[in-house]
Design a protein around this motif. Structure first.
Motif, short mmCIF file in Angstrom:
data_model
loop_
_atom_site.label_atom_id
_atom_site.label_comp_id
_atom_site.label_asym_id
_atom_site.label_seq_id
_atom_site.Cartn_x
_atom_site.Cartn_y
_atom_site.Cartn_z
N TRP B 204 -39.06 43.30 27.23
CA TRP B 204 -38.44 43.60 28.53
C TRP B 204 -39.50 43.78 29.61
O TRP B 204 -39.42 43.21 30.69
N PHE B 207 -41.18 40.49 30.30
CA PHE B 207 -40.29 39.63 31.08
C PHE B 207 -40.33 40.04 32.55
O PHE B 207 -40.44 39.20 33.44
N LEU B 208 -40.27 41.37 32.78
CA LEU B 208 -40.33 41.88 34.15
C LEU B 208 -41.62 41.43 34.84
O LEU B 208 -41.61 40.99 35.99
N ILE B 210 -43.73 38.88 34.10
CA ILE B 210 -43.76 37.44 34.38
C ILE B 210 -42.89 37.12 35.59
O ILE B 210 -43.26 36.37 36.48
N ASN B 211 -41.73 37.79 35.62
CA ASN B 211 -40.79 37.56 36.69
C ASN B 211 -41.37 37.95 38.05
O ASN B 211 -41.22 37.23 39.04
N ILE B 212 -42.06 39.08 38.10
CA ILE B 212 -42.63 39.53 39.38
C ILE B 212 -43.75 38.59 39.81
O ILE B 212 -43.86 38.23 40.99
N ASN B 213 -44.56 38.14 38.85
CA ASN B 213 -45.60 37.16 39.17
C ASN B 213 -45.00 35.89 39.77
O ASN B 213 -45.53 35.34 40.73
N ASN B 214 -43.91 35.43 39.16
CA ASN B 214 -43.28 34.21 39.66
C ASN B 214 -42.69 34.40 41.04
O ASN B 214 -42.79 33.54 41.90
N LEU B 215 -42.08 35.56 41.22
CA LEU B 215 -41.44 35.86 42.50
C LEU B 215 -42.47 35.77 43.63
O LEU B 215 -42.19 35.30 44.71
N ALA B 216 -43.70 36.23 43.32
CA ALA B 216 -44.75 36.22 44.33
C ALA B 216 -45.14 34.80 44.72
O ALA B 216 -45.65 34.58 45.81
#
Lengths: 309, 388
Positions: B204, B207-208, B210-216
Motif C-alpha cells: 500500500w 503503491f502510494l 509510485i502514485n505520487i511520483n507519477n502524479l508529479a
C-alpha cells in the motif's frame, strides 16, 4: 499502577481516528490519478463511439467542426514528435554538458552557485517562454531564414522547439548532475591511476556508470516536452502538418486539446470530445515514460546505495 | 618525456588536447544555458520597460449637461482621436460625483490613445495625417507628456490597451492560490506525515509512493481535463471561477508539497521520537508535538515552492475557462476570474502593439513575485535550518 494511567480515556480512539484521517488524505492522491484516468477515459470512449479508433491513429485528415468531420491524428502526433525532437536536440547536449561541468570540473562553491542559477530556467512560467518564443525567437528565425533565402513560418516548429529545449535544460542538468556526483570516486581514481586522461575517465568510466540516471533524466525531459502546452499554444501552429521541414508550422497534441476545449462547440460533439482522445494518448505515453524513468533511477540508487535523490 | 622511454606514448599530446577540448565543450554548454537566461531576461526588460510610463495629453475639458449625455463633446473635436476613449467615458461619472464642477472648464491631463503612446515611445504607430499634425503641435507646446503608469497597477483588463491593467488578474491569482493552498496544504502535509511516520513498508505504501511520483510528472494540461470533466461537468461548479481553478491547481501542487514535507520530516532525527516514547508519549503526541514543529520550517519552504509553481501555471486554467475577459476584480471564489499568467496569455494574443509592452511588463511583475517567493523560501530554510 493507577498513577501511570492516562487521564484521557479516549486516547486510543483518538489515535485511531487521526491515523485514519491521515490515510484518507493519502488516498486523495490516488483518487486524483484515477480521477484523471477515468475522466479522460470515459470521454475518450464517447469519442471512439462516434469516430473510428483505427483511423484516429492512422488517418492523416484532421477536420473537426465541419460536416462529415474526420479525425486522423497522425499529423498531430508527427508534429508533437518533431517539436519534442528539436527540444531534446537542444536540451540534451547542453543539459548534459552543463551537468558534467558542474559535477566534474567546477569547484563545490561554484557548483552551489551555478546549479540554482540554472534551476531559475525551470522556475520561469511556461507562458513567459511562450511569449518569448512567439515575439522574439520566431521573428528572429524568419529573418535569418529570409537572409539565406529560405521561407520560414512565423509559427515554425523550430522556434517553439528551441525555446522548449531551453526550458528542459535544467530538468536534464539537475538530475544528471546528481547521478554523476553519486558515481563513487574510487572509479575515477582507478581510471586516472591507469593513465587515462580526465576526459577519457569521464567519457568511458563515469558516464557509462551514470547512464541509467542520465537515461532517466532524458525520459523525464521527453515527457515534459510532450506535455508542454503554453509554448506551443503561443508559438506553434494550429494546422496539422505532416512534414519534415522544421521551418514550417506544425501543431501538437496539447495545442489541439486547448483548441478543442476553448472553442464554442457543444461538449458532446466529436470536435470537443477529440480533446479527450488526444489527452488519453498523451496520458498513456507520459505515464509509460515516467514509470520507466522512475524504475531506472531506482536501479541506479540500489547499485550505488544512494539514499536521497 | 624521453622518446625512448618505455612509458612514451606518441598519442599522449593528442589525448591531452582532446581532454582539454572536452572540458571546454562542457563549459561552453553551461555558458550557453546561462546566456539563454541572460538574453531572455534582458529581452523582457527591454520590451517591458517602456510600459512604466504612459502618455498623457493636456486638454481643456468642459463640464456641462451635454457632455454627460455624450462623452465625445467633453473636449474639442480635433483632440478626440488622440485621447483614450475609456478615460473620457469616466469624465461624466466624475461630474455626477462632484456637481460643483458643472458648467465650468478646466485644463487637465487626460490619458492618450494607445497609438499616441506608441508614437511617443517611437514604436510603429497608426495615426491619421490630420491627427498627427494636431499631435505635433500639442507636443511643441509641451502639452504631451509621459507619466508613471499607475493605470497598469490599479485597473483590470480593458478592450482599450492604454486603459488595461493587471489588478483584476492579480486579485484573481490571490483568490485562486488561496483555494489551492487551503486544500493542498493540509492534504499534502497529512499525506507526508502518514507516509513518513505511520505507514508500514508494504504494497500500500509503495503503491502510494509510485502514485505520487507519477502524479508529479503528469502533464499539467491533463489536470485541466480532470477539472473540466469532474469539477465543472460532474459537480456543476461555476466555470471560470477561482474555486475550480484553485481546486485544479491544488491537485497539481499536492505532489510537490508531499515530497518536500517528507524530506523535512525525514531530517528530524530518530532520537527525538525515541525520547518522546521513552517519556510515555503516544505516537500521535510525538508526531504532533515534536516531529511536526521541528520539521515545520522545511514544510513551509516546500509549500512556498509549491505555491510559486502553481502561480506560474496556465494550461490547466485555460481548460477550465479562466481566460475570460475580466475588467473588474472578482470579489468571491465563485465569480469568474482570471489569473496573471492567463492574463498575459490573452494580451500576448492581441493584435495591438501596446499590449506587447504590457505583456512584457506583466511578465516582469510575475517574475518578481516568483523570485520574492523563492527567496523567501531560501531565507526561511537558511534561518531555521537545524544541524542535528
Amino acid at each position: 499502577m493507577a498513577t501511570f494511567e492516562t487521564k484521557n480515556k479516549h486516547a486510543h480512539l483518538q489515535e485511531d481516528i487521526i491515523k485514519y484521517l491521515l490515510i484518507l488524505a493519502a488516498a486523495i492522491s490516488i483518487l486524483t490519478t484515477f480521477g484523471i484516468l477515468f475522466s479522460i477515459l470515459f470521454e475518450a470512449i464517447e469519442f471512439f463511439k462516434l469516430k473510428s479508433f483505427v483511423y484516429f491513429f492512422t488517418g492523416t485528415e484532421w477536420t473537426p467542426g465541419v460536416e462529415n468531420s474526420q479525425f486522423g491524428a497522425l499529423p498531430i502526433f508527427a508534429g508533437t514528435f518533431m517539436i519534442t525532437a528539436i527540444a531534446m536536440a537542444v536540451a540534451l547536449p547542453i543539459g548534459l554538458g552543463s551537468a558534467i561541468y558542474m559535477s566534474e570540473y567546477a569547484t563545490p562553491n561554484a557548483r552551489n552557485v551555478l546549479k540554482p542559477l540554472l534551476e531559475i530556467l525551470a522556475g520561469i512560467p511556461t507562458v513567459v517562454y511562450g511569449f518569448f518564443a512567439a515575439i522574439t525567437v520566431a521573428p528572429f528565425i524568419v529573418k535569418i531564414s529570409a537572409a539565406v533565402g529560405i521561407e520560414a513560418s512565423f509559427n515554425s516548429a523550430l522556434a517553439s522547439g528551441v525555446v522548449m529545449g531551453i526550458m528542459i535544460i535544467p530538468y536534464i542538468s539537475s538530475l544528471s548532475d546528481d547521478v554523476i556526483t553519486a558515481v563513487p570516486d574510487s572509479l575515477r581514481k582507478g581510471s586516472l591511476a591507469l593513465g587515462m586522461t580526465k576526459a577519457e575517465t569521464i567519457k568511458d568510466i563515469v558516464i557509462p556508470s551514470a547512464m541509467p540516471g542520465i537515461i532517466s533524466a532524458t525520459l523525464l525531459g521527453i515527457s515534459k516536452a510532450l506535455g508542454e502546452t503554453m509554448i506551443v499554444v503561443m508559438a506553434a501552429g494550429l494546422r496539422p502538418n505532416l512534414s519534415w521541414n522544421i521551418l514550417e508550422d506544425m501543431t501538437t497534441v496539447t495545442v489541439r486539446i486547448v483548441d478543442a476545449l476553448t472553442g464554442d462547440q457543444a461538449f458532446n460533439s466529436p470536435a470537443t470530445l477529440s480533446a479527450f482522445a488526444l489527452g488519453l494518448a498523451l496520458f498513456v505515453v507520459t505515464l509509460i515514460l515516467n514509470i520507466v524513468s522512475v524504475r531506472l533511477i531506482q536501479k541506479f540508487k540500489e547499485k550505488y546505495k544512494m539514499s536521497s535523490l | 618525456m624521453d622518446k625512448n622511454s618505455i612509458f612514451y606514448d606518441p598519442s599522449l599530446k593528442r589525448r591531452h588536447f582532446k581532454s582539454k577540448l572536452f572540458k571546454y565543450f562542457t563549459l561552453s554548454s553551461l555558458v550557453v544555458s546561462l546566456l539563454f537566461l541572460g538574453i531572455f531576461l534582458l529581452d523582457m526588460v527591454l520590451k517591458g520597460s517602456s510600459a512604466v510610463q504612459q502618455t498623457y495629453i493636456q486638454v481643456e475639458v468642459s463640464y456641462n449637461q451635454e457632455s454627460i449625455d455624450n462623452y465625445r463633446s467633453i473636449v474639442d473635436k480635433k483632440y478626440l482621436n488622440l485621447l483614450s476613449r475609456a478615460a473620457l467615458r469616466e469624465v461624466p461619472e466624475q461630474m455626477q460625483a462632484n456637481p460643483s464642477l458643472m458648467n465650468t472648464k478646466e485644463v487637465v491631463w487626460i490619458l492618450a490613445d494607445d497609438q499616441v503612446d506608441m508614437y511617443m515611445k517611437k514604436y510603429y504607430y497608426k495615426i491619421g495625417e490630420k491627427d498627427l499634425s494636431t499631435l505635433e503641435e500639442l507636443q511643441k507646446n509641451g502639452m504631451v507628456d509621459k507619466k508613471f503608469n499607475t493605470i497598469f497597477f490599479t485597473h483590470g483588463d480593458s478592450k482599450t490597451p492604454e486603459y488595461s491593467g493587471i489588478l483584476s488578474a492579480f486579485i484573481g491569482t490571490i483568490l485562486t492560490l488561496a483555494v489551492t493552498m487551503l486544500v493542498a496544504f493540509p492534504i499534502g502535509v497529512a499525506t507526508a506525515v502518514y507516509l513518513e511516520e505511520f505507514s508500514k513498508q508494504n504494497w500500500w505504501s509503495e503503491f502510494l509512493e509510485i502514485n505520487i511520483n507519477n502524479l508529479a510528472a503528469i502533464p499539467s494540461i491533463l489536470f485541466g481535463l480532470l477539472g473540466l470533466a469532474i469539477y465543472i461537468n460532474l459537480f456543476g461548479l461555476p466555470r471560470s471561477s477561482a474555486l475550480v481553478g484553485g481546486l485544479t491547481l491544488a491537485l497539481m501542487t499536492l505532489p510537490i508539497i508531499v515530497v518536500s514535507s517528507r524530506a523535512a520530516l525525514r531530517s528530524v532525527p530518530a532520537s527525538i521520537r525515541q525520547a518522546g516514547y521513552a517519556l510515555g508519549l503516544t505516537k500521535v503526541q510525538v508526531v504532533k508535538d515534536h516531529v511536526i514543529p521541528l520539521a515545520f520550517p522545511g514544510i513551509m519552504t516546500g509549500n512556498i515552492i509549491g505555491l510559486a509553481h502553481a502561480m506560474g501555471e496556465t494550461a490547466p486554467l485555460i481548460i477550465v475557462g479562466m481566460i475570460a475577459f475580466i475588467p473588474d476584480s472578482p470579489s468571491s471564489v465563485m465569480e469568474a476570474a482570471t489569473v496573471m499568467p492567463a492574463q498575459l496569455f490573452t494580451w500576448a494574443g492581441m493584435p495591438e502593439r501596446a499590449y506587447i509592452e504590457r505583456t512584457a511588463a506583466g511578465i516582469l511583475v510575475l517574475l518578481s513575485v516568483l523570485i520574492s517567493l523563492n527567496s523567501l523560501a531560501v531565507y526561511l530554510r537558511k534561518k531555521f535550518e537545524v544541524k542535528w
